[in-house]
Design a protein around this motif. Structure first.
Motif, PDB file in Angstrom:
ATOM      1  N   LEU A  30       0.793  -1.229   0.000  1.00  0.00           N
ATOM      2  CA  LEU A  30       0.000   0.000   0.000  1.00  0.00           C
ATOM      3  C   LEU A  30       0.831   1.288   0.000  1.00  0.00           C
ATOM      4  N   ILE A  31       2.104   1.188   0.306  1.00  0.00           N
ATOM      5  CA  ILE A  31       2.943   2.385   0.398  1.00  0.00           C
ATOM      6  C   ILE A  31       4.008   2.334  -0.688  1.00  0.00           C
ATOM      7  N   PRO A  32       4.080   3.370  -1.522  1.00  0.00           N
ATOM      8  CA  PRO A  32       5.089   3.393  -2.590  1.00  0.00           C
ATOM      9  C   PRO A  32       6.512   3.365  -2.025  1.00  0.00           C
ATOM     10  N   ASP A  33       7.431   2.692  -2.721  1.00  0.00           N
ATOM     11  CA  ASP A  33       8.828   2.604  -2.287  1.00  0.00           C
ATOM     12  C   ASP A  33       9.486   3.966  -2.163  1.00  0.00           C
ATOM     13  N   THR A  34       8.997   4.935  -2.919  1.00  0.00           N
ATOM     14  CA  THR A  34       9.616   6.257  -2.936  1.00  0.00           C
ATOM     15  C   THR A  34       9.103   7.182  -1.828  1.00  0.00           C
ATOM     16  N   GLN A  35       8.021   6.787  -1.153  1.00  0.00           N
ATOM     17  CA  GLN A  35       7.449   7.648  -0.103  1.00  0.00           C
ATOM     18  C   GLN A  35       8.358   7.685   1.113  1.00  0.00           C
ATOM     19  N   ARG A  36       8.615   8.904   1.616  1.00  0.00           N
ATOM     20  CA  ARG A  36       9.460   9.114   2.788  1.00  0.00           C
ATOM     21  C   ARG A  36       8.675   9.896   3.836  1.00  0.00           C
ATOM     22  N   ASN A  37       9.064   9.729   5.081  1.00  0.00           N
ATOM     23  CA  ASN A  37       8.427  10.468   6.162  1.00  0.00           C
ATOM     24  C   ASN A  37       9.456  10.866   7.214  1.00  0.00           C
ATOM     25  N   ASP A  38       9.124  11.950   7.906  1.00  0.00           N
ATOM     26  CA  ASP A  38       9.875  12.357   9.091  1.00  0.00           C
ATOM     27  C   ASP A  38       9.153  11.780  10.291  1.00  0.00           C
ATOM     28  N   ASP A  64      18.904   2.002   3.619  1.00  0.00           N
ATOM     29  CA  ASP A  64      20.258   2.565   3.553  1.00  0.00           C
ATOM     30  C   ASP A  64      20.264   4.075   3.332  1.00  0.00           C
ATOM     31  N   THR A  65      19.089   4.692   3.174  1.00  0.00           N
ATOM     32  CA  THR A  65      19.011   6.152   3.044  1.00  0.00           C
ATOM     33  C   THR A  65      18.500   6.810   4.330  1.00  0.00           C
ATOM     34  N   PHE A  66      18.294   6.030   5.358  1.00  0.00           N
ATOM     35  CA  PHE A  66      17.779   6.498   6.651  1.00  0.00           C
ATOM     36  C   PHE A  66      18.746   7.507   7.271  1.00  0.00           C
ATOM     37  N   THR A  67      18.201   8.621   7.776  1.00  0.00           N
ATOM     38  CA  THR A  67      19.017   9.621   8.471  1.00  0.00           C
ATOM     39  C   THR A  67      18.348   9.979   9.792  1.00  0.00           C
ATOM     40  N   TYR A  68      19.159  10.424  10.759  1.00  0.00           N
ATOM     41  CA  TYR A  68      18.597  10.804  12.050  1.00  0.00           C
ATOM     42  C   TYR A  68      19.456  11.858  12.738  1.00  0.00           C
ATOM     43  N   THR A  69      18.793  12.601  13.626  1.00  0.00           N
ATOM     44  CA  THR A  69      19.453  13.615  14.443  1.00  0.00           C
ATOM     45  C   THR A  69      19.147  13.306  15.901  1.00  0.00           C
ATOM     46  N   VAL A  70      20.191  13.065  16.673  1.00  0.00           N
ATOM     47  CA  VAL A  70      20.059  12.692  18.083  1.00  0.00           C
ATOM     48  C   VAL A  70      19.982  13.950  18.954  1.00  0.00           C
ATOM     49  N   HIS A  71      19.009  13.967  19.863  1.00  0.00           N
ATOM     50  CA  HIS A  71      18.869  15.069  20.815  1.00  0.00           C
ATOM     51  C   HIS A  71      19.238  14.635  22.235  1.00  0.00           C
ATOM     52  N   PHE A  87      14.049  11.536  12.900  1.00  0.00           N
ATOM     53  CA  PHE A  87      14.603  10.749  11.796  1.00  0.00           C
ATOM     54  C   PHE A  87      13.748  10.842  10.545  1.00  0.00           C
ATOM     55  N   ASN A  88      14.360  10.434   9.432  1.00  0.00           N
ATOM     56  CA  ASN A  88      13.701  10.453   8.136  1.00  0.00           C
ATOM     57  C   ASN A  88      14.081   9.180   7.401  1.00  0.00           C
ATOM     58  N   GLY A  89      13.086   8.566   6.774  1.00  0.00           N
ATOM     59  CA  GLY A  89      13.364   7.355   6.022  1.00  0.00           C
ATOM     60  C   GLY A  89      12.193   6.959   5.151  1.00  0.00           C
ATOM     61  N   LYS A  90      12.381   5.878   4.432  1.00  0.00           N
ATOM     62  CA  LYS A  90      11.302   5.340   3.609  1.00  0.00           C
ATOM     63  C   LYS A  90      10.162   4.920   4.536  1.00  0.00           C
ATOM     64  N   THR A  91       8.974   5.352   4.206  1.00  0.00           N
ATOM     65  CA  THR A  91       7.823   5.122   5.070  1.00  0.00           C
ATOM     66  C   THR A  91       7.623   3.646   5.386  1.00  0.00           C
ATOM     67  N   ALA A  92       7.699   2.807   4.385  1.00  0.00           N
ATOM     68  CA  ALA A  92       7.493   1.371   4.603  1.00  0.00           C
ATOM     69  C   ALA A  92       8.533   0.810   5.573  1.00  0.00           C
ATOM     70  N   CYS A  93       9.764   1.259   5.471  1.00  0.00           N
ATOM     71  CA  CYS A  93      10.829   0.779   6.363  1.00  0.00           C
ATOM     72  C   CYS A  93      10.634   1.284   7.788  1.00  0.00           C
ATOM     73  N   LEU A  94      10.156   2.519   7.928  1.00  0.00           N
ATOM     74  CA  LEU A  94       9.865   3.046   9.263  1.00  0.00           C
ATOM     75  C   LEU A  94       8.775   2.212   9.935  1.00  0.00           C
TER      76      LEU A  94
END
Length: 158
Positions: A30-38, A64-71, A87-94
Motif C-alpha cells: 500500500l505504500i510506494p517505495d519512494t514515499q518518505r516520512n519524518d 540505507d538512506t535512513f538519516t537521524y538527528t540525536v537530541h 529521523f527520516n526514512g522510507k515510510t514502509a521501512c519506518l
C-alpha cells in the motif's frame, strides 16, 4: 564497552524477521517505495536512556538512506515529553522497524533506569563499585543478552 556489530545486527535481523515474518502486507503493497516520512521518538516517562544506537540500527538495516538527528544520548536522564531523536526514512521501512526499535529502546532504557535507581539508593553507603560480568546464556532473551553485555558495573556490598 563497544558491542560487536555483527552480533547486534544478527539479533536485530532475527527480531525483525520474527515481527514481520517475510512480508508486511500493508507496508509492502500500500505504500510506494519512494514515499518518505519524518518521525521522532519522545520519552513517555522519566528515566535513563539506553539502546538508542541499537534502535537506530534497526532502521539503517532496513533503509540505507535512513538519516537521524540525536537530541539525547545513551546515559542521559530524560523527562516525559523530551525529544530523543528525529529521523527520516522510507515510510514502509519506518513502519516495518518501529516495533523492533522501540522494543529494544524501551527494554534497555527500563533496565538502565532501574539500575540507576538502585545505584542512587546505594550511594553514600558502604558499598564498593565492582565489575560484574553476566554470562550470555542461550536461555536469556535477546534483548537481555545485549543489555548484559552493555552493563558492566554494579554496586555490591563491601
Amino acid at each position: 564497552m563497544k558491542l560487536n556489530q555483527f552480533y547486534v545486527d544478527n539479533l536485530i535481523k532475527e527480531a525483525i524477521s520474527e515481527d514481520i515474518n517475510y512480508i508486511d502486507v500493508s507496508a509492502d503493497y500500500l505504500i510506494p517505495d519512494t514515499q518518505r516520512n519524518d518521525s521522532y521518538f519522545v520519552a513517555k516517562a522519566d528515566g535513563v536512556l539506553c539502546g538508542l544506537d541499537i534502535a537506530m540500527r534497526v532502521f539503517t538495516l532496513l533503509d540505507d538512506t535512513f538519516t537521524y538527528t540525536v537530541h539525547k544520548n545513551d546515559g542521559d536522564e530524560v523527562k516525559a515529553g523530551d525529544l530523543i531523536v528525529e529521523f527520516n526514512g522510507k515510510t514502509a521501512c519506518l513502519l516495518k522497524g518501529e516495533r523492533t526499535a522501540l522494543n529494544y529502546l524501551q527494554r534497555m532504557s527500563g533496565i538502565a533506569t532501574y539500575t540507576n535507581s538502585v545505584a542512587s539508593l546505594l550511594a553514600g553507603t558502604k558499598t564498593k563499585e565492582r565489575v560484574v560480568y553476566v554470562n550470555d546464556e542461550p536461555k536469556l532473551s535477546e534483548c537481555f543478552a545485549l543489555v548484559s553485555i552493555s552493563i558492566t558495573y554494579a554496586y555490591v556490598p563491601a
